[in-house]
Design an enzyme around this catalytic site. Structure first.
Site: not given
Length: 353
Positions: A215, A223, A232, A258
């Site tokens: 992770d 983000n 991204d 993620e």
């Protein structure tokens, strides 16, 4: 389900598949036939396990069961319509080949009949004028047969080229349907399929099988702060790193959001931990930069959990144990790797306290 069986093997499998479908009252649709052909051919161990489980349990192959088998083992995701369209075009091309062969067979039969007629005329001691007439007729039939063969060769060559093109297109669609578009890793559907197959092989071969769950640390915060385009960019960075590090026999996948996963056949827990550490350290060594402004945004860190397969457990339990190790890595500071053994130690320590 790509096949390359010789025609005698393919014919045997096709007959056996149709026979089993009839016995178990499975409608002979193209989708159902694809599944049962693969089952008879023994091409997909996970599919064989699924069908054998239904058979041994006395289950019925209802419409829902048939659709679930096709969904699990024949196609992936939302690309079913495209796959079916290409499949129908392949069927059409094959149909043309059969039509060409049928026409050629009719031409051969006609030519054979002409030869028999010519032979009959010769056996009766034909007059010269009759002989000339017979030779002329057989020459005409020979020219016609030569033209049929020439046309057949041309048509078969064109159809073979079309079938190869369609087969490649179908393979591309299947590959795209099994791939995460952003990271170019296997997607969740492909992960589930690959894990089931890896478990089957590990169980039958007695080889170790390990799993990593990975992770990205603080991804939501990143983000929210810098926006989805940079988010991204981070996902792509991790995807590239996994592609570079993971071996060909292994499967790296984007599990969701993620979170990533790596299936490691023939790999002990210790070796899986070493792989996870390599992935973690190589990603942490990189720096994320805003390409538009040139601003260095810092490093990306990963937390990872490792588990090794225990005989008899289902895929969900296997994933859950690797996830527990991942959560332990998160709870103990992130940017680290933990294993199922660390989870057991932490649980024992908690009990002692």
């Amino acid at each position: 389900m790509k096949t390359s069986d010789p025609i005698d093997v393919a014919s045997h499998c096709a007959r056996a598949a149709l026979g089993m479908m009839e016995r178990h009252k499975v409608p002979p649709t193209p989708e159902n036939f694809a599944i049962w052909y693969a089952f008879v051919a023994g091409r997909n161990p996970a599919l064989s396990d699924a069908i054998n489980a239904i058979l041994s349990g006395g289950g019925k192959f209802t419409t829902k069961v048939n659709e679930e088998l096709y969904e699990r083992f024949a196609v992936f995701g939302q690309d079913k319509a495209e796959l079916r369209e290409v499949g129908l075009r392949v069927e059409e091309a094959v149909g043309k080949v059969l039509e060409y062969l049928s026409n050629a067979g009719q031409g051969t039969a006609s030519y054979g009949a002409a030869l028999e007629t010519f032979s009959g005329r010769l056996s009766g001691g034909p007059a010269p004028d009759h002989l000339s007439e017979a030779v002329g007729a057989i020459l005409a039939e020979t020219k016609a047969m030569a033209e049929i063969n020439r046309q057949l060769e041309h048509n078969l060559e064109a159809s073979s080229t079309e079938i190869v093109r369609l087969r490649n297109e179908l393979d591309d669609l299947k590959r795209e349907a099994a791939t995460d578009a952003l990271t170019q890793l296997a997607n969740r559907k492909m992960f589930d399929h690959s894990l089931a197959l890896a478990i089957h092989n590990a169980r039958d071969g007695g080889h170790p099988l390990s799993l990593l769950m990975i992770d990205i640390d603080h991804f939501k915060q990143f983000n929210d702060t810098y926006g989805h385009p940079l988010g991204d960019q981070i996902l792509k960075l991790v995807g590239r790193s996994l592609t570079e590090i993971v071996k060909v026999k292994d499967t790296a996948a984007r599990y969701g959001g993620e979170e990533f996963a790596v299936i490691l056949p023939d790999t002990s827990l210790a070796d899986a931990m070493a792989m996870a550490e390599t992935i973690r350290s190589q990603v942490a060594a990189k720096r994320v930069t805003n390409r538009r402004t040139g601003q260095v945004l810092g490093q990306v860190t990963l937390s990872a959990g490792a588990a090794t397969y225990v005989a008899g457990e289902d895929p969900e339990s296997f994933v859950n144990r690797a996830d527990e190790a991942l959560y332990l890595a998160k709870r103990t500071g992130r940017n680290r790797v933990k294993s199922q053994e660390d989870v057991a130690v932490a649980a024992k320590t908690s009990e002692d306290l």
